[in-house]
Write a protein that holds these residues in place. Structure first.
Motif, PDB file in Angstrom:
ATOM      1  N   LEU A  40      29.704 -34.704 -50.102  1.00  0.00           N
ATOM      2  CA  LEU A  40      28.405 -34.041 -50.072  1.00  0.00           C
ATOM      3  C   LEU A  40      27.477 -34.693 -49.053  1.00  0.00           C
ATOM      4  O   LEU A  40      26.742 -33.997 -48.342  1.00  0.00           O
ATOM      5  CB  LEU A  40      27.776 -34.055 -51.462  1.00  0.00           C
ATOM      6  N   LEU A  41      27.497 -36.012 -48.971  1.00  0.00           N
ATOM      7  CA  LEU A  41      26.656 -36.698 -47.990  1.00  0.00           C
ATOM      8  C   LEU A  41      26.982 -36.254 -46.569  1.00  0.00           C
ATOM      9  O   LEU A  41      26.085 -36.030 -45.747  1.00  0.00           O
ATOM     10  CB  LEU A  41      26.827 -38.218 -48.120  1.00  0.00           C
ATOM     11  N   ASP A 120      17.275 -23.262 -55.205  1.00  0.00           N
ATOM     12  CA  ASP A 120      17.425 -23.507 -53.769  1.00  0.00           C
ATOM     13  C   ASP A 120      18.884 -23.711 -53.366  1.00  0.00           C
ATOM     14  O   ASP A 120      19.302 -23.291 -52.280  1.00  0.00           O
ATOM     15  CB  ASP A 120      16.624 -24.753 -53.362  1.00  0.00           C
ATOM     16  N   LEU A 121      19.641 -24.386 -54.230  1.00  0.00           N
ATOM     17  CA  LEU A 121      21.008 -24.752 -53.871  1.00  0.00           C
ATOM     18  C   LEU A 121      21.894 -24.771 -55.110  1.00  0.00           C
ATOM     19  O   LEU A 121      21.538 -25.376 -56.125  1.00  0.00           O
ATOM     20  CB  LEU A 121      21.016 -26.136 -53.209  1.00  0.00           C
ATOM     21  N   VAL A 122      23.035 -24.096 -55.014  1.00  0.00           N
ATOM     22  CA  VAL A 122      24.056 -24.171 -56.055  1.00  0.00           C
ATOM     23  C   VAL A 122      25.241 -24.938 -55.486  1.00  0.00           C
ATOM     24  O   VAL A 122      25.763 -24.596 -54.416  1.00  0.00           O
ATOM     25  CB  VAL A 122      24.513 -22.771 -56.515  1.00  0.00           C
ATOM     26  N   LEU A 123      25.649 -25.979 -56.198  1.00  0.00           N
ATOM     27  CA  LEU A 123      26.821 -26.774 -55.837  1.00  0.00           C
ATOM     28  C   LEU A 123      27.913 -26.492 -56.851  1.00  0.00           C
ATOM     29  O   LEU A 123      27.656 -26.523 -58.060  1.00  0.00           O
ATOM     30  CB  LEU A 123      26.486 -28.271 -55.858  1.00  0.00           C
ATOM     31  N   SER A 124      29.111 -26.232 -56.385  1.00  0.00           N
ATOM     32  CA  SER A 124      30.220 -25.998 -57.310  1.00  0.00           C
ATOM     33  C   SER A 124      31.426 -26.818 -56.885  1.00  0.00           C
ATOM     34  O   SER A 124      32.051 -26.541 -55.856  1.00  0.00           O
ATOM     35  CB  SER A 124      30.603 -24.513 -57.365  1.00  0.00           C
ATOM     36  N   ASP A 125      31.740 -27.812 -57.699  1.00  0.00           N
ATOM     37  CA  ASP A 125      32.943 -28.620 -57.498  1.00  0.00           C
ATOM     38  C   ASP A 125      33.920 -28.353 -58.643  1.00  0.00           C
ATOM     39  O   ASP A 125      34.761 -29.185 -58.958  1.00  0.00           O
ATOM     40  CB  ASP A 125      32.561 -30.103 -57.440  1.00  0.00           C
ATOM     41  N   MET A 126      33.771 -27.178 -59.273  1.00  0.00           N
ATOM     42  CA  MET A 126      34.582 -26.854 -60.444  1.00  0.00           C
ATOM     43  C   MET A 126      36.051 -26.684 -60.074  1.00  0.00           C
ATOM     44  O   MET A 126      36.389 -26.187 -58.999  1.00  0.00           O
ATOM     45  CB  MET A 126      34.088 -25.563 -61.102  1.00  0.00           C
ATOM     46  N   ALA A 127      36.912 -27.088 -60.986  1.00  0.00           N
ATOM     47  CA  ALA A 127      38.351 -26.870 -60.856  1.00  0.00           C
ATOM     48  C   ALA A 127      38.931 -26.804 -62.266  1.00  0.00           C
ATOM     49  O   ALA A 127      38.469 -27.520 -63.163  1.00  0.00           O
ATOM     50  CB  ALA A 127      39.014 -27.987 -60.062  1.00  0.00           C
ATOM     51  N   PRO A 158      15.737 -16.425 -51.394  1.00  0.00           N
ATOM     52  CA  PRO A 158      16.196 -15.730 -50.184  1.00  0.00           C
ATOM     53  C   PRO A 158      16.777 -16.652 -49.114  1.00  0.00           C
ATOM     54  O   PRO A 158      17.642 -16.247 -48.348  1.00  0.00           O
ATOM     55  CB  PRO A 158      14.929 -15.036 -49.683  1.00  0.00           C
ATOM     56  N   ASP A 159      16.317 -17.896 -49.055  1.00  0.00           N
ATOM     57  CA  ASP A 159      16.847 -18.853 -48.076  1.00  0.00           C
ATOM     58  C   ASP A 159      17.773 -19.880 -48.736  1.00  0.00           C
ATOM     59  O   ASP A 159      18.048 -20.936 -48.162  1.00  0.00           O
ATOM     60  CB  ASP A 159      15.714 -19.578 -47.347  1.00  0.00           C
ATOM     61  N   GLY A 160      18.268 -19.552 -49.936  1.00  0.00           N
ATOM     62  CA  GLY A 160      19.093 -20.490 -50.687  1.00  0.00           C
ATOM     63  C   GLY A 160      20.515 -20.564 -50.172  1.00  0.00           C
ATOM     64  O   GLY A 160      20.930 -19.835 -49.258  1.00  0.00           O
ATOM     65  N   ALA A 161      21.293 -21.483 -50.778  1.00  0.00           N
ATOM     66  CA  ALA A 161      22.667 -21.723 -50.310  1.00  0.00           C
ATOM     67  C   ALA A 161      23.586 -22.037 -51.485  1.00  0.00           C
ATOM     68  O   ALA A 161      23.157 -22.561 -52.521  1.00  0.00           O
ATOM     69  CB  ALA A 161      22.682 -22.873 -49.307  1.00  0.00           C
ATOM     70  N   LEU A 162      24.861 -21.716 -51.286  1.00  0.00           N
ATOM     71  CA  LEU A 162      25.925 -22.055 -52.228  1.00  0.00           C
ATOM     72  C   LEU A 162      26.979 -22.868 -51.486  1.00  0.00           C
ATOM     73  O   LEU A 162      27.472 -22.446 -50.434  1.00  0.00           O
ATOM     74  CB  LEU A 162      26.574 -20.779 -52.782  1.00  0.00           C
ATOM     75  N   LEU A 163      27.312 -24.040 -52.041  1.00  0.00           N
ATOM     76  CA  LEU A 163      28.404 -24.858 -51.514  1.00  0.00           C
ATOM     77  C   LEU A 163      29.468 -24.929 -52.593  1.00  0.00           C
ATOM     78  O   LEU A 163      29.217 -25.430 -53.689  1.00  0.00           O
ATOM     79  CB  LEU A 163      27.917 -26.265 -51.167  1.00  0.00           C
ATOM     80  N   VAL A 164      30.676 -24.423 -52.294  1.00  0.00           N
ATOM     81  CA  VAL A 164      31.707 -24.298 -53.325  1.00  0.00           C
ATOM     82  C   VAL A 164      33.031 -24.843 -52.812  1.00  0.00           C
ATOM     83  O   VAL A 164      33.444 -24.559 -51.682  1.00  0.00           O
ATOM     84  CB  VAL A 164      31.841 -22.822 -53.784  1.00  0.00           C
ATOM     85  N   LYS A 165      33.685 -25.629 -53.657  1.00  0.00           N
ATOM     86  CA  LYS A 165      35.002 -26.159 -53.322  1.00  0.00           C
ATOM     87  C   LYS A 165      36.058 -25.088 -53.525  1.00  0.00           C
ATOM     88  O   LYS A 165      36.091 -24.421 -54.562  1.00  0.00           O
ATOM     89  CB  LYS A 165      35.334 -27.377 -54.193  1.00  0.00           C
ATOM     90  N   VAL A 166      36.936 -24.929 -52.532  1.00  0.00           N
ATOM     91  CA  VAL A 166      38.041 -23.989 -52.639  1.00  0.00           C
ATOM     92  C   VAL A 166      39.307 -24.678 -52.135  1.00  0.00           C
ATOM     93  O   VAL A 166      39.258 -25.729 -51.500  1.00  0.00           O
ATOM     94  CB  VAL A 166      37.778 -22.699 -51.828  1.00  0.00           C
ATOM     95  N   PHE A 167      40.438 -24.065 -52.442  1.00  0.00           N
ATOM     96  CA  PHE A 167      41.718 -24.565 -51.955  1.00  0.00           C
ATOM     97  C   PHE A 167      42.372 -23.478 -51.120  1.00  0.00           C
ATOM     98  O   PHE A 167      42.475 -22.329 -51.547  1.00  0.00           O
ATOM     99  CB  PHE A 167      42.622 -24.973 -53.123  1.00  0.00           C
ATOM    100  N   GLN A 168      42.783 -23.825 -49.927  1.00  0.00           N
ATOM    101  CA  GLN A 168      43.436 -22.862 -49.057  1.00  0.00           C
ATOM    102  C   GLN A 168      44.781 -22.449 -49.651  1.00  0.00           C
ATOM    103  O   GLN A 168      45.503 -23.273 -50.187  1.00  0.00           O
ATOM    104  CB  GLN A 168      43.620 -23.461 -47.668  1.00  0.00           C
ATOM    105  N   GLY A 169      45.055 -21.172 -49.551  1.00  0.00           N
ATOM    106  CA  GLY A 169      46.275 -20.632 -50.158  1.00  0.00           C
ATOM    107  C   GLY A 169      45.978 -19.276 -50.752  1.00  0.00           C
ATOM    108  O   GLY A 169      45.040 -18.582 -50.334  1.00  0.00           O
ATOM    109  N   THR A 170      46.745 -18.883 -51.752  1.00  0.00           N
ATOM    110  CA  THR A 170      46.569 -17.577 -52.383  1.00  0.00           C
ATOM    111  C   THR A 170      45.158 -17.432 -52.953  1.00  0.00           C
ATOM    112  O   THR A 170      44.699 -18.282 -53.714  1.00  0.00           O
ATOM    113  CB  THR A 170      47.591 -17.386 -53.518  1.00  0.00           C
ATOM    114  N   GLY A 205      27.748 -20.904 -48.070  1.00  0.00           N
ATOM    115  CA  GLY A 205      27.076 -19.628 -47.832  1.00  0.00           C
ATOM    116  C   GLY A 205      25.578 -19.826 -47.832  1.00  0.00           C
ATOM    117  O   GLY A 205      25.036 -20.504 -48.717  1.00  0.00           O
ATOM    118  N   ARG A 206      24.914 -19.227 -46.863  1.00  0.00           N
ATOM    119  CA  ARG A 206      23.456 -19.369 -46.749  1.00  0.00           C
ATOM    120  C   ARG A 206      22.811 -17.993 -46.647  1.00  0.00           C
ATOM    121  O   ARG A 206      23.349 -17.081 -46.049  1.00  0.00           O
ATOM    122  CB  ARG A 206      23.084 -20.203 -45.525  1.00  0.00           C
TER     123      ARG A 206
END
Length: 220
Positions: A40-41, A120-127, A158-170, A205-206
């Motif tokens: 995140l830093l 303002d910001l949604v962080l998602s490190d869910m798994a 309106p100017d908010g952002a989402l940062l989400v962890k994903v895994f490449q693949g299906t 996403g912003r």
């Protein structure tokens, strides 16, 4: 007397990698709860996500290192609301619920705390808990990502952002396309703190394209 489980070669290799990891050592030295803080830093240094006075929602927060970064960067001026199935040790500057984000009660807790205030910001490190069946695990992971996206679209400014962890693949392309429909800008980030062998990346996403009205929380 219970027999002590044997240590497997893969387990021993993971433990060796963990204890010799430079980011693990740095986290211990600098007081962060996990090496994930540096992901995140690094992203924040590039994309300038965190500022004093913000409202931040951290999904999948345990053990709390991203909350630590948010509180630190915001200089404790603002709000951090955090959720995880696992317990998160108390952290000054963050409001934490141990709960399941897929359950209505957990979303109700967020809505009650936010009232009508947007985020303002949604962080998602869910798994999800991994079953070892790759396709099943990917599908469950992207279900969680979808829930984070739905919440972000409903609650972001309106100017908010989402940062989400994903895994490449299906499922990756489908989810990235969903992000592109929901935000004016979507970029991929692969922090140096992410291990090279991992398929983990982060989608940022912003500026949500469509904002839904925020329903007032039930006061009862």
């Amino acid at each position: 007397m219970a027999q002590k489980p044997k240590r497997t070669k893969s387990g021993s290799a993971w433990m060796h990698e963990h204890v010799t990891d430079a980011y693990v050592k740095k986290a211990q030295q600098e007081g962060f709860r996990s090496r994930a803080a540096y992901k995140l830093l690094e992203i924040d240094k590039r994309d300038h996500l965190l500022h004093p006075g913000m409202t931040v929602v951290d999904l999948g927060a345990a053990p709390g290192s991203w909350c630590q970064v948010a509180v630190q960067k915001m200089k404790r001026q603002g709000r951090v609301l955090a959720i995880d199935l696992l317990p998160v040790a108390p952290l000054p500057g963050a409001e934490v619920l141990q709960g399941d984000f897929t359950e209505p009660e957990t979303l109700a807790w967020l809505e009650k705390n936010l009232q009508t205030a947007r985020v303002d910001l949604v962080l998602s490190d869910m798994a999800p808990n991994m079953s070892g069946v790759v396709l099943r695990d990917q599908a469950r992971h992207y279900e969680l990502c979808g829930l984070a996206l739905d919440f972000a679209v409903d609650w972001l400014k309106p100017d908010g952002a989402l940062l989400v962890k994903v895994f490449q693949g299906t499922g990756f392309d489908d989810f990235r396309n969903a992000m592109r429909r929901a935000f004016a800008q979507v970029v991929i980030r692969k922090p140096e703190a992410s291990r090279d062998r991992s398929s983990e990346v982060y989608l940022l996403g912003r500026r949500p394209v469509k904002l839904e009205p925020v329903a007032c929380a039930d006061a009862s």
